[in-house]
Design a protein around this motif. Structure first.
Motif, PDB file in Angstrom:
ATOM      1  N   SER A  89      -9.266 -10.505  -8.412  1.00 59.21           N
ATOM      2  CA  SER A  89     -10.699 -10.025  -8.312  1.00 59.21           C
ATOM      3  C   SER A  89     -10.769  -8.355  -8.462  1.00 59.21           C
ATOM      4  O   SER A  89     -11.537  -7.885  -8.033  1.00 59.21           O
ATOM      5  N   LYS A  90      -9.566  -8.023  -8.807  1.00 53.46           N
ATOM      6  CA  LYS A  90      -9.171  -6.836  -9.453  1.00 53.46           C
ATOM      7  C   LYS A  90      -9.283  -5.598  -8.233  1.00 53.46           C
ATOM      8  O   LYS A  90      -9.722  -4.563  -7.956  1.00 53.46           O
ATOM      9  N   TRP A  91      -8.560  -6.138  -7.014  1.00 56.86           N
ATOM     10  CA  TRP A  91      -8.447  -5.570  -5.751  1.00 56.86           C
ATOM     11  C   TRP A  91      -7.051  -5.273  -5.555  1.00 56.86           C
ATOM     12  O   TRP A  91      -6.437  -6.203  -6.031  1.00 56.86           O
ATOM     13  N   PRO A  92      -6.603  -4.174  -5.083  1.00 57.02           N
ATOM     14  CA  PRO A  92      -4.876  -3.985  -4.988  1.00 57.02           C
ATOM     15  C   PRO A  92      -4.446  -4.987  -4.332  1.00 57.02           C
ATOM     16  O   PRO A  92      -4.942  -5.374  -3.263  1.00 57.02           O
ATOM     17  N   LEU A  93      -3.040  -5.669  -4.839  1.00 54.91           N
ATOM     18  CA  LEU A  93      -2.585  -6.577  -4.131  1.00 54.91           C
ATOM     19  C   LEU A  93      -2.172  -6.029  -2.615  1.00 54.91           C
ATOM     20  O   LEU A  93      -1.546  -5.063  -2.556  1.00 54.91           O
ATOM     21  N   GLY A  94      -2.288  -7.105  -1.732  1.00 54.76           N
ATOM     22  CA  GLY A  94      -1.767  -6.729  -0.409  1.00 54.76           C
ATOM     23  C   GLY A  94      -3.110  -6.141   0.527  1.00 54.76           C
ATOM     24  O   GLY A  94      -2.953  -5.815   1.738  1.00 54.76           O
ATOM     25  N   TRP A  95      -4.108  -5.511  -0.108  1.00 50.44           N
ATOM     26  CA  TRP A  95      -5.229  -5.001   0.765  1.00 50.44           C
ATOM     27  C   TRP A  95      -6.378  -6.081   1.234  1.00 50.44           C
ATOM     28  O   TRP A  95      -6.265  -7.115   0.561  1.00 50.44           O
ATOM     29  N   PRO A  96      -6.615  -5.836   2.285  1.00 49.69           N
ATOM     30  CA  PRO A  96      -7.758  -6.898   2.955  1.00 49.69           C
ATOM     31  C   PRO A  96      -8.839  -6.996   2.080  1.00 49.69           C
ATOM     32  O   PRO A  96      -9.267  -6.135   0.969  1.00 49.69           O
ATOM     33  N   GLU A  97      -9.297  -8.314   1.927  1.00 52.53           N
ATOM     34  CA  GLU A  97     -10.274  -8.547   0.811  1.00 52.53           C
ATOM     35  C   GLU A  97     -11.881  -7.787   1.488  1.00 52.53           C
ATOM     36  O   GLU A  97     -11.964  -7.639   2.507  1.00 52.53           O
ATOM     37  N   ASN A  98     -12.243  -6.951   0.248  1.00 52.17           N
ATOM     38  CA  ASN A  98     -13.374  -6.069   0.255  1.00 52.17           C
ATOM     39  C   ASN A  98     -13.268  -5.100   1.488  1.00 52.17           C
ATOM     40  O   ASN A  98     -13.957  -4.525   2.289  1.00 52.17           O
ATOM     41  N   GLY A  99     -11.770  -4.719   1.701  1.00 52.01           N
ATOM     42  CA  GLY A  99     -11.436  -3.761   2.679  1.00 52.01           C
ATOM     43  C   GLY A  99     -10.417  -2.915   2.311  1.00 52.01           C
ATOM     44  O   GLY A  99      -9.802  -2.853   1.402  1.00 52.01           O
ATOM     45  N   TYR A 100      -9.846  -2.004   3.480  1.00 47.89           N
ATOM     46  CA  TYR A 100      -8.859  -0.893   3.087  1.00 47.89           C
ATOM     47  C   TYR A 100      -7.492  -1.128   4.070  1.00 47.89           C
ATOM     48  O   TYR A 100      -7.800  -1.543   5.345  1.00 47.89           O
ATOM     49  N   PRO A 101      -6.243  -0.809   3.489  1.00 46.92           N
ATOM     50  CA  PRO A 101      -5.435  -1.034   4.350  1.00 46.92           C
ATOM     51  C   PRO A 101      -5.097   0.180   5.328  1.00 46.92           C
ATOM     52  O   PRO A 101      -6.129   1.148   4.993  1.00 46.92           O
ATOM     53  N   GLY A 102      -4.289   0.358   6.148  1.00 48.86           N
ATOM     54  CA  GLY A 102      -4.077   1.589   6.903  1.00 48.86           C
ATOM     55  C   GLY A 102      -3.779   2.729   5.774  1.00 48.86           C
ATOM     56  O   GLY A 102      -3.325   2.662   4.618  1.00 48.86           O
ATOM     57  N   PRO A 103      -3.876   4.155   6.241  1.00 51.71           N
ATOM     58  CA  PRO A 103      -3.653   5.259   5.418  1.00 51.71           C
ATOM     59  C   PRO A 103      -2.239   5.365   4.866  1.00 51.71           C
ATOM     60  O   PRO A 103      -1.433   4.842   5.349  1.00 51.71           O
ATOM     61  N   GLN A 104      -2.364   6.172   3.808  1.00 48.85           N
ATOM     62  CA  GLN A 104      -1.010   6.224   2.950  1.00 48.85           C
ATOM     63  C   GLN A 104       0.194   6.951   3.861  1.00 48.85           C
ATOM     64  O   GLN A 104      -0.406   7.743   4.944  1.00 48.85           O
ATOM     65  N   GLY A 105       1.357   6.774   3.591  1.00 46.91           N
ATOM     66  CA  GLY A 105       2.366   7.282   4.587  1.00 46.91           C
ATOM     67  C   GLY A 105       3.600   6.076   4.617  1.00 46.91           C
ATOM     68  O   GLY A 105       4.602   6.855   4.212  1.00 46.91           O
ATOM     69  N   PRO A 106       3.483   4.964   5.014  1.00 48.38           N
ATOM     70  CA  PRO A 106       4.412   4.264   5.117  1.00 48.38           C
ATOM     71  C   PRO A 106       4.745   3.313   3.857  1.00 48.38           C
ATOM     72  O   PRO A 106       5.760   2.604   3.793  1.00 48.38           O
ATOM     73  N   TYR A 107       4.172   3.574   2.969  1.00 46.51           N
ATOM     74  CA  TYR A 107       4.225   2.613   1.647  1.00 46.51           C
ATOM     75  C   TYR A 107       5.242   3.063   0.678  1.00 46.51           C
ATOM     76  O   TYR A 107       6.068   2.134  -0.011  1.00 46.51           O
ATOM     77  N   TYR A 108       5.598   4.456   0.471  1.00 40.67           N
ATOM     78  CA  TYR A 108       6.316   4.959  -0.559  1.00 40.67           C
ATOM     79  C   TYR A 108       7.715   4.623   0.011  1.00 40.67           C
ATOM     80  O   TYR A 108       8.125   4.936   0.753  1.00 40.67           O
ATOM     81  N   CYS A 109       8.141   3.828  -1.172  1.00 46.55           N
ATOM     82  CA  CYS A 109       9.688   3.199  -0.857  1.00 46.55           C
ATOM     83  C   CYS A 109       9.686   2.517   0.264  1.00 46.55           C
ATOM     84  O   CYS A 109      10.777   2.380   1.002  1.00 46.55           O
ATOM     85  N   GLY A 110       8.526   1.965   0.641  1.00 51.94           N
ATOM     86  CA  GLY A 110       8.630   1.227   2.076  1.00 51.94           C
ATOM     87  C   GLY A 110       9.116  -0.088   1.875  1.00 51.94           C
ATOM     88  O   GLY A 110       9.283  -0.710   0.669  1.00 51.94           O
ATOM     89  N   ASN A 111       9.539  -0.735   2.862  1.00 56.56           N
ATOM     90  CA  ASN A 111      10.072  -2.169   3.128  1.00 56.56           C
ATOM     91  C   ASN A 111       9.323  -2.927   3.940  1.00 56.56           C
ATOM     92  O   ASN A 111       8.809  -2.519   5.217  1.00 56.56           O
ATOM     93  N   GLY A 112       9.084  -4.235   3.920  1.00 61.77           N
ATOM     94  CA  GLY A 112       8.375  -5.205   4.981  1.00 61.77           C
ATOM     95  C   GLY A 112       7.216  -5.621   4.350  1.00 61.77           C
ATOM     96  O   GLY A 112       6.548  -5.165   3.549  1.00 61.77           O
ATOM     97  N   ALA A 113       6.706  -6.798   5.073  1.00 65.56           N
ATOM     98  CA  ALA A 113       5.473  -7.653   4.483  1.00 65.56           C
ATOM     99  C   ALA A 113       4.298  -6.819   4.769  1.00 65.56           C
ATOM    100  O   ALA A 113       3.180  -7.060   4.042  1.00 65.56           O
ATOM    101  N   ASP A 114       4.341  -5.767   5.580  1.00 64.80           N
ATOM    102  CA  ASP A 114       2.854  -4.923   5.548  1.00 64.80           C
ATOM    103  C   ASP A 114       3.117  -3.802   5.009  1.00 64.80           C
ATOM    104  O   ASP A 114       2.240  -2.731   5.179  1.00 64.80           O
ATOM    105  N   LYS A 115       3.951  -3.515   4.076  1.00 63.41           N
ATOM    106  CA  LYS A 115       4.096  -2.240   3.321  1.00 63.41           C
ATOM    107  C   LYS A 115       4.435  -2.338   1.950  1.00 63.41           C
ATOM    108  O   LYS A 115       4.027  -1.472   1.062  1.00 63.41           O
ATOM    109  N   ALA A 116       5.147  -3.271   1.490  1.00 66.24           N
ATOM    110  CA  ALA A 116       5.521  -3.673  -0.106  1.00 66.24           C
ATOM    111  C   ALA A 116       4.837  -4.945  -0.383  1.00 66.24           C
ATOM    112  O   ALA A 116       5.168  -5.778   0.153  1.00 66.24           O
TER     113      ALA A 116
END
Length: 355
Positions: free
Chosen positions: A138-165
């Protein structure tokens, strides 16, 4: 009972010396990769041994319908990680039947620049940091809530875990497939925006940098095809307070890598500044949405450089400053840049006399 998987993974070497060659080229948009396969009588190790081929350019927006034949010239060979065995991937560029490069063939001009004796003598090395974003169908970033947004940037760069990578299995599959193919892929990492990743190609010399980046992009497209995920090279896939995607290009010449190289680097940066507008025009479509002066970018309208400054147009690393020689990073290229254009243009600007 036989399955489709069994046939896809048949080992042809058990019954025939014939191989499958997948001919790959860049389509009319400058980013769409096209390919088709043909059977060859036996293993091939050099592109000069391969036959030229043709395709319908009217179906790729590269030729009119009444004169649609475009000729493929084989340029680089990689092992095929999908069919394995002696099968190969073949990077090609496109020509008219008269032997003229078609307008979307950016490799031809790059090869001309890299074959210049002055450029060859400097042995230009490139390391390209290719960022990309994985999207759902549906052309929305993988891992993002459907029609919504994840938490702000910070934990994702070189991150590990199901809620970050998100999509690591795809990223690792691509990494290993590139190594299998013989691409000089040097690493991967998760990027600042969730669903965004990066792979690095290099150091590669001259025209081979472009060949390897295009081959790596092709393999990524094929792996995401299998995974049912879309890969985007858009330089700003999500508007707002999210990082864009670039293709930072690390560069050095023989003179830069030698003693006193920092003076050569400084002179090269001055040359890049003088042609800033020309380079920006060639560094990827939509780059103005990314180069805003925010999110680790410099403004598209102003050339800046600095040591360890990721908000500059060009960055010199601390090690290069300390050693007085090494390389620099051009941070302006967008993720959808053509590596043939960017690498050859940097070499032309920094090595050859101004026109």
């Amino acid at each position: 009972m036989a399955s489709l998987h069994d046939f896809v993974n048949l080992d042809l070497s058990d019954t025939t010396e014939k191989i499958i060659a997948e001919y790959i080229w860049v389509g009319g948009s400058g980013m769409d990769m096209r390919s088709k396969a043909r059977t060859l009588p036996g293993p091939v190790t050099d592109p000069s041994e391969l036959p030229k081929w043709n395709y319908d350019g009217s179906s790729t927006n590269q030729a009119p319908g009444d004169d649609s034949e475009v000729i493929l010239y084989p340029r680089a060979i990689f092992k095929d990680p999908f069919r394995k065995g002696n099968n190969i991937l073949v990077i090609c560029d496109s020509y008219t039947p008269a032997g003229e490069p078609i307008p979307t063939n950016k490799r031809a001009k790059a090869a001309e620049i890299f074959s210049n004796p002055d450029v060859e003598a400097e042995e230009p090395w490139f390391g390209i940091e290719q960022e990309y974003t994985l999207l759902t169908m549906s052309k929305w970033p993988l891992g993002w809530p459907e029609n919504g947004y994840p938490g702000p940037q910070g934990p994702y760069y070189c991150g590990n875990g199901a809620d970050k990578a998100f999509g690591r299995d795809i990223v690792d599959a691509h990494y290993k497939a590139c190594l299998y193919a013989g691409i000089n892929i040097s690493g991967i990492n998760g990027e600042v925006m969730p669903g965004q990743w990066e792979f690095q190609v290099g150091p590669s010399v001259g025209i081979s940098a472009g060949d390897e980046v295009w081959a790596a992009r092709y393999i990524l497209e094929r792996i995401t095809e299998i995974a049912g995920v879309v890969v985007s090279f858009d330089p700003k896939p999500v508007p707002g307070d999210w990082n864009g995607a670039g293709a930072h290009t690390n560069y050095s010449t023989k003179s830069m890598r030698g003693d006193g190289g920092i003076d050569v680097i400084n002179a090269a940066i001055e040359k890049l500044e003088a042609r800033h507008t020309e380079h920006i025009a060639a560094y990827g479509e939509g780059n103005e949405r990314r180069l805003t002066g925010n999110h680790e970018t410099a403004s598209i309208n102003q050339f800046t450089w600095g040591v360890a400054n990721r908000g500059a147009s060009v960055r010199i690393g601390r090690d290069t400053e300390k050693q007085g020689k090494g390389y620099f990073e051009d941070r302006r290229p967008a993720s959808n840049m053509d590596p043939y254009v960017v690498t050859s243009m940097i070499a032309e600007t920094t090595i050859l006399p101004a026109a």
